[in-house]
Scaffold this active site. Structure first.
Site, mmCIF file in Angstrom:
data_model
loop_
_atom_site.group_PDB
_atom_site.id
_atom_site.type_symbol
_atom_site.label_atom_id
_atom_site.label_comp_id
_atom_site.label_asym_id
_atom_site.label_seq_id
_atom_site.Cartn_x
_atom_site.Cartn_y
_atom_site.Cartn_z
ATOM 1 N N ASP A 276 0.819 -1.218 0.000
ATOM 2 C CA ASP A 276 0.000 0.000 0.000
ATOM 3 C C ASP A 276 0.853 1.270 0.000
ATOM 4 O O ASP A 276 1.876 1.345 0.693
ATOM 5 C CB ASP A 276 -0.858 -0.020 1.283
ATOM 6 C CG ASP A 276 -1.807 1.149 1.396
ATOM 7 O OD1 ASP A 276 -2.819 1.136 0.674
ATOM 8 O OD2 ASP A 276 -1.544 2.055 2.211
ATOM 9 N N GLU B 270 1.241 -0.598 -5.022
ATOM 10 C CA GLU B 270 0.262 0.446 -5.314
ATOM 11 C C GLU B 270 0.992 1.778 -5.354
ATOM 12 O O GLU B 270 1.456 2.269 -4.330
ATOM 13 C CB GLU B 270 -0.819 0.507 -4.218
ATOM 14 C CG GLU B 270 -1.933 1.481 -4.567
ATOM 15 C CD GLU B 270 -2.408 2.362 -3.424
ATOM 16 O OE1 GLU B 270 -1.646 2.600 -2.454
ATOM 17 O OE2 GLU B 270 -3.545 2.836 -3.502
#
Ligand code: NOJ
Length: 577
Positions: free
Chosen positions: A221, A291
């Site tokens: 993330d 990401e």
């Protein structure tokens, strides 16, 4: 006595067995599916999805032809950012169930042959994490686990002008420490300090913990936000007409809080940890997905530094409903041409942070789903996209849950809210769309669920779901889609896009008419040597075109907005990619 030669051979063969990573690049042609656990299936009837619910529905992935799922965070969390604020990386939040529930889920996925990828959130923790509590208390070991700084003007103002992604200053004053801490996201999501070697150790231990549990990889993330510039200089102010308020993130040029070169080294570090574990356990290769909303050069660096899948959001961020075929062609070609050798392409069509395909592309949802499935490599589907769910645009300010929206005001929340694309999966037309039995679900289900649901689309001669299934089946059987070449072409004055995949004698061709009102006729003779006819494998729903009908290669009729997938036998000398 064993001879020296025999001894060497023995040693060599042991090394081969022990050091061999099995099933390399198993994700090469897979469809990954993002499960947003709060919204997938609610087993205990509290209106929020859970692990047992996911386990109950695992057969859906087999039915849909999905090879792997990635789970948004299920760890202990006060749920300020719905799981992206983690208070314990090694435990399961009771909202989702228990570790036993996860073990059961993993047993069943293994049995069914579905891979499971977990979310890994290294940039920040919750302010309820014990590391942060100890850091606030000034405990020696934890003092520098987070980014603490003295403020300006006698500590009365934040240390610099940085703005949080969720609006307002990126610093929060803490009375106990008499210092300010950095939070690039919500103020209850303090940023970890990666200049501290102990933080690295913690993160590597977390990776190993989940590998021991039997998972198949990680989705990493917010990687571009992890390191900040040393010295913490002010960021340049940019005047942005679109800006909602002066404390909005878009007001600064984030040259010091994004894309620090040290972020790439982290990927290499975690790659090593994961590979060492895999080697030592003689296990299948593990997948790392990153990401990163950043430019193409940086995205490619994530591949180079060790990611298997550097998420390609360009079909979300670089094109839209008004884009021409040439713009799509450009976005596709530049990804393929810039990818480092040996890496696998990927095409993300949606996620929990972005509006759904059907809402972004009204009337063209199938076009985008087909595109992602016909292009080479990994296709990434967000839950609900297989039935073309839509954003629930009727969610009011009062019903709003997303912190990103709650931090603005009733006038502007709609521009930022992610709630509309996070509503429960629409399984059938029963109460709560078959998602739950609760009086109220955590986010309201849109009224369209009575017609727009999985049960209604299953087994129909044509539906979004049947189209999706046909595409995943095609991917698993077609050599052209698995290993074939890729050629993208723009025809008919930039109104038609052709995606041509070929391997030896087999061709799969996608044709998209981008025009809303003009029918096009396309001649594919040059594309399909030796073929006079082709079979229509599928067309978008509502196109009026019969699946499995035949077309003449020299004059293929494409009504407005239509997307067609054709199969043809060709005189092939196409080498596999
Ligand atoms: C990226 C996640 O996708 C998003 O949902 C979240 O709000 C931020 N990271 C903060 O963790």
């Amino acid at each position: 006595m064993i001879s020296l030669r025999l001894y060497c051979i023995l040693l060599f063969s042991i090394a081969l067995v022990a050091g061999e990573i099995k099933n390399k690049v198993w994700w090469k042609n897979i469809v990954f599916y993002q499960v947003y656990p709060r919204s997938f299936m609610d087993n205990d009837g509290d209106g929020v999805g859970d692990l047992k619910g996911i386990t109950d529905k695992l057969e859906h992935f087999i039915d849909a032809g999905i090879g792997g799922i990635w789970l948004s965070p299920i760890y202990s969390s006060p749920m300020v950012d719905f799981g992206y604020d983690i208070s314990n990386f090694l435990t399961i939040d009771p909202t989702f169930g228990t570790m036993d529930d996860l073990d059961k889920l993993l047993q069943k996925t293994k049995r069914l042959g579905i891979k499971v990828v977990m979310d890994f959130v290294p940039n920040h923790t919750s302010d309820q994490h014990e590391w942060f509590i100890k850091s606030v208390n000034g405990e020696e070991k934890y003092k520098d686990y987070y980014v603490w700084l003295e403020g300006r003007e006698n500590n009365t103002k934040p240390p610099n002008n940085w703005i949080s992604l969720f609006s307002g200053p990126a610093w929060k004053y803490n009375e106990k420490r008499n210092l300010w801490y950095l939070h690039q996201f919500e103020y209850r999501q303090p940023d970890l300090n990666f200049n501290n070697p102990d933080v690295h150790k913690e993160m590597n231990d977390i990776l190993r913990f989940w590998l021991d549990k039997g998972i198949d990889g990680f989705r990493i993330d917010a990687i571009i936000h992890v390191y900040e510039k040393d010295g913490f200089p002010d960021e340049p102010v940019v005047y942005n007409k679109l800006t909602l308020t002066t404390d909005n993130y878009l007001n600064l040029n984030h040259i010091y809080t994004k894309n620090d070169p040290r972020n790439y080294d982290l990927i290499t570090e975690w790659r090593k940890t994961v590979d060492e574990w895999t080697d030592a356990h003689n296990e299948e290769e593990k997948v790392l997905m990153t990401e990163a909303y950043t430019n193409l050069t940086n995205l490619m660096k994530y591949y180079t530094y060790g990611a298997d899948i550097s998420f390609n959001f360009n079909l979300i961020t670089e094109v839209n409903i008004t884009s021409k075929p040439s713009e799509f062609k450009h976005v596709i070609d530049e990804w393929i041409l810039n990818m480092p050798d040996g890496k696998v392409a990927n095409w993300v069509m949606g996620n929990h942070d972005r509006s759904r395909i059907a809402t972004r592309y009204p009337g063209r949802v199938d076009q985008m789903t087909i595109l992602s499935m016909i292009l080479p490599g990994v296709a990434v589907t967000y839950y609900g996209e297989e039935i073309a769910m839509e954003d629930n645009l009727s969610i009011t300010w009062k019903q709003t849950k997303d912190p990103q929206a709650c931090h603005v005001d009733p006038e502007h929340f709609k521009e930022l809210t992610r709630d509309p694309n996070r509503t429960p999966f629409q399984w059938d037309d029963s109460i709560d769309a078959g998602f739950s039995t609760a009086l109220e679900t955590w986010l309201p289900i849109p009224d369209n669920y009575k017609e727009l649901n999985l049960a209604n689309q299953k087994g129909k001669p044509e539906s979004h779901y049947v189209l999706y299934q046909t595409l995943t089946k095609l991917r698993s059987t077609s050599i052209a889609l698995q290993n074939g070449t890729l050629k993208t072409t723009v025809l008919n004055n930039d109104r038609v896009l052709i995606i041509d995949r070929q391997s030896n004698n087999e061709a799969i061709v996608l044709l998209i008419n981008f025009s809303d009102d003009v029918a096009e006729v396309v001649d594919l003779t040059d594309h399909l040597p030796g073929a006079t006819e082709a079979i229509v494998i599928l067309a978008n729903i509502g196109s009026g075109i019969t699946w499995r009908s035949m077309v003449l290669v020299s004059s293929i009729e494409l009504p407005p907005k239509v997307s067609l997938v054709l199969f043809a036998k060709v005189d092939g000398s196409h080498s596999d990619s």
